[in-house]
Design a protein around this motif. Sequence first.
Motif, PDB file in Angstrom:
ATOM      1  N   UNK A 198     -23.317  51.943  21.664  1.00  0.00           N
ATOM      2  CA  UNK A 198     -22.151  51.681  21.053  1.00  0.00           C
ATOM      3  C   UNK A 198     -21.877  50.222  21.433  1.00  0.00           C
ATOM      4  N   UNK A 199     -21.277  49.372  20.476  1.00  0.00           N
ATOM      5  CA  UNK A 199     -20.889  48.240  20.635  1.00  0.00           C
ATOM      6  C   UNK A 199     -19.543  48.065  21.421  1.00  0.00           C
ATOM      7  N   UNK A 200     -18.814  49.038  21.353  1.00  0.00           N
ATOM      8  CA  UNK A 200     -17.646  48.919  22.412  1.00  0.00           C
ATOM      9  C   UNK A 200     -17.115  50.746  22.270  1.00  0.00           C
ATOM     10  N   UNK A 201     -16.595  51.038  23.578  1.00  0.00           N
ATOM     11  CA  UNK A 201     -16.175  52.193  24.051  1.00  0.00           C
ATOM     12  C   UNK A 201     -14.755  52.270  24.433  1.00  0.00           C
ATOM     13  N   UNK A 202     -13.814  52.929  23.966  1.00  0.00           N
ATOM     14  CA  UNK A 202     -12.340  52.978  24.585  1.00  0.00           C
ATOM     15  C   UNK A 202     -12.037  54.293  24.932  1.00  0.00           C
ATOM     16  N   UNK A 203     -11.315  54.321  25.985  1.00  0.00           N
ATOM     17  CA  UNK A 203     -11.046  55.930  26.322  1.00  0.00           C
ATOM     18  C   UNK A 203      -9.243  55.903  26.760  1.00  0.00           C
ATOM     19  N   UNK A 204      -8.709  57.150  26.519  1.00  0.00           N
ATOM     20  CA  UNK A 204      -7.367  57.284  26.606  1.00  0.00           C
ATOM     21  C   UNK A 204      -7.187  58.810  27.410  1.00  0.00           C
ATOM     22  N   UNK A 205      -6.054  58.861  28.037  1.00  0.00           N
ATOM     23  CA  UNK A 205      -5.790  60.295  28.451  1.00  0.00           C
ATOM     24  C   UNK A 205      -4.554  60.793  27.911  1.00  0.00           C
TER      25      UNK A 205
END
Length: 597
Positions: A198-205
Motif C-alpha cells: 500500500x502506498x499509504x495506510x491509515x488507522x482509526x479507533x
Amino acid sequence: MKEKPLVSIIIPVYNSAPFIERCLESVLLQDYENLEIICIDDGSTDKSLELLKALKERAPNLVILEQDNKGPGAARNLGLDKSSGEFVCFLDSDDRISENFISELLCLALRTRSDIAATSSVLLDYGNYLKEKDVGLPKNFVGELFSLEDRAKIVRTTGVSCNKLYKKSFLQSNNIFYLTLNSPSEDNYFSIPAIFLANQIAVTFKCSYFYLQHSSSITKKIISYQSLDTFLIYSLIFQRMSLLPLRWDARKIILKTISERLEIDASYVEKKLENNFLPYFKKQRELTLRSLANSIQLVNKQKQREPQIIISLTSYPKRIKTVDRVVNSILHQTVKPDKIILWLAQEEFPDKVIPEEIERLQNNIFQIRWCDNLRSYKKLIPALIDFPEEIIITVDDDVIYPPNLIEVLYRSYLRERETIHCNRCHWIRLKEGKLLSYQAWKQQHEFKASNASYLNFLTGLGGVLYPPHCLDKKVFDRSLYERLCPTGDDIWFWAMAVMNGTKIKRPKEFIRTFEFIEGSQDSSLWDLNKFRNDSQLSAVMNEFPILQNRLIRDKITTEPLDTNKLLLRIKRILLKIFPRGSKTYIFLRTVYTYIFK
C-alpha cells in the motif's frame, strides 16, 4: 456536487443460517448509504441461501451470487471480481460491524489518500458477551503514514483482512487476491502483501468490527492434512515479496517479518492438531523455516553490492519555513532512503539559524549540511562530491511527495542501472537538425514513450534519480555552468548526462501529479527561466557540439508515440488564452492531465 464513492461490502456465506440475519442487519444500519452488498453463497446446505433471498426484499442493493463449495477465499475473489465499488471491504457472515464502520473508514481513506483504512477496534463476541481484544492491530495503533517497521508490527500481530477498507484499484493493480484454501492462514496471502504494498495506510479507533467466536468457526476446525497448507501459503507469500524490486534492507525487513509471522501461526495451529499428526507438522515447519532463513541470509549478502540511496535537496530563506513538510514526506516512503541531505548556504542563513521544525527532524537519516552558495545547483553538486559511489535522488523544496516516489524511481533503476530516471521530462523537438524553442517541446503528458533517450529532457520537480558516475566530470566546473546557464541547473545536468553518454528515462509507471506547498510558487525559478531557457540552451549547445550530434542520431532511432493531435492543438490554444496560474488555467491543466493518464 460529486457523488459519494460507491463502497462494495463482500460477504462469503456458507451454512451461516444462525448468523446471517444479524450480520446483514449491521450492514443495513450503516449511516453511509451508497453501498453495494455482495453475498456469495458458497454451496450452503442449510437455509442460508433461502434467508438471503428473503432479505433481498428489504435491501435492493443486495447482490446474491452462487457457486459450488470452494471455500471463503474463492467466494471473496468472486465478490471482488463482480464488485462495482471504488472501495471494497470484506465481512464474514457470522460477524458484524458498527453503524459508522463504512463512513469512518471511507472518510479516513479519502482524507489521507490511503489505499487501506483500518479500524484498531476489533471486539471478540462470544454470543451476547463482548470482550475487547487486539486481534485486528497492535494495541493503541492509530495514525497515518506508517513506516515499513510499523507495517511489520501490523503483520506480526495479525493477518486479519476484514477490519479494513481497500481501494479496489490498488488491489487490482497489485494483483492482490485470496488463495482458495481452507486454512486458518488463508487471509494472510491477501493481507500481508496488501499491507506492505500500500502506498499509504491509515488507522482509526472510531469504529468497530465485531468478530464472533463459536464452535463452527474455521479457526476452531483444524483438519490435520489442511494444516500443512499453512507452510504452502507462507512460502508463496515469501516468494512473491522476495521478487519485489526493493533495496536489500527493506527486503530483509519484509522477509524476516513473514518468517516471524509463520512461526506465530504455526504455533497456533500446532495446538489444535491431533497428537499422531504432530511429528509430520513439526518436520514441515522446521524445513520451511530453514528455507526461509537461508533466503534471508542471501539478502544480507546483497548489502555490499548495492549503492545507497541519498535524497538531496536544497532551499533558501523564502522557502525554508515549509521544508519540514517536504522532508516528512520523504521520511515516510515505501522504500526508505539511506540518507536525506538538506544543503544550505551559510551566506543565506547567518549564524546557521533555521526553523525549529527542521532542527527537530535531524536524526541518523536526515541531516543538514552547509556548503557554498551555488544557488539551485546546491541540490546536486555537493552530493556528487560527498557521495560519488551512491544513487542520488534530487527533489524540490516546494512539493509534498507521494509515498511511492522513491519506489517508482528505484524500480525503474533496477531495470536499467546505467540510465537517469525522472518522473517528469520534456521531449526535445528538432527541425532540420536544429532545436525548436523550449516552449515547443512536448510536455510529459503529450507523449507516451518510456524508452531511454537523450531526447528526454529531465525536469527536477518530479524527482530525478542519478546512478553513480552518470554525469561528465565537467559537471563540477562552476565557472563554466555559471557562465553558460546560471539559472538553468536542469539544462546543465541534462547536458552533462548526454556528454557522458547517459540516457534519460521516464518510468513506465511514472507519477503524474504532485502536490505543491501553498504559496511556494510565488518565488519559483520557472517564472525567471521561461524567458531564459532558450538562450541558456543555445549557449550550452554551442559550447558542446557533441550534444546536437547525439540528439540527431537519437532522433533517427527513437520517436515518442503521439497522443491525439487534435486534443493537443486545442490544449495549446486554450492555454495561450488564459494566463498561467489563473483558476481557469489550473482547471484546464487538470482536465488535460486526466485525459492523458
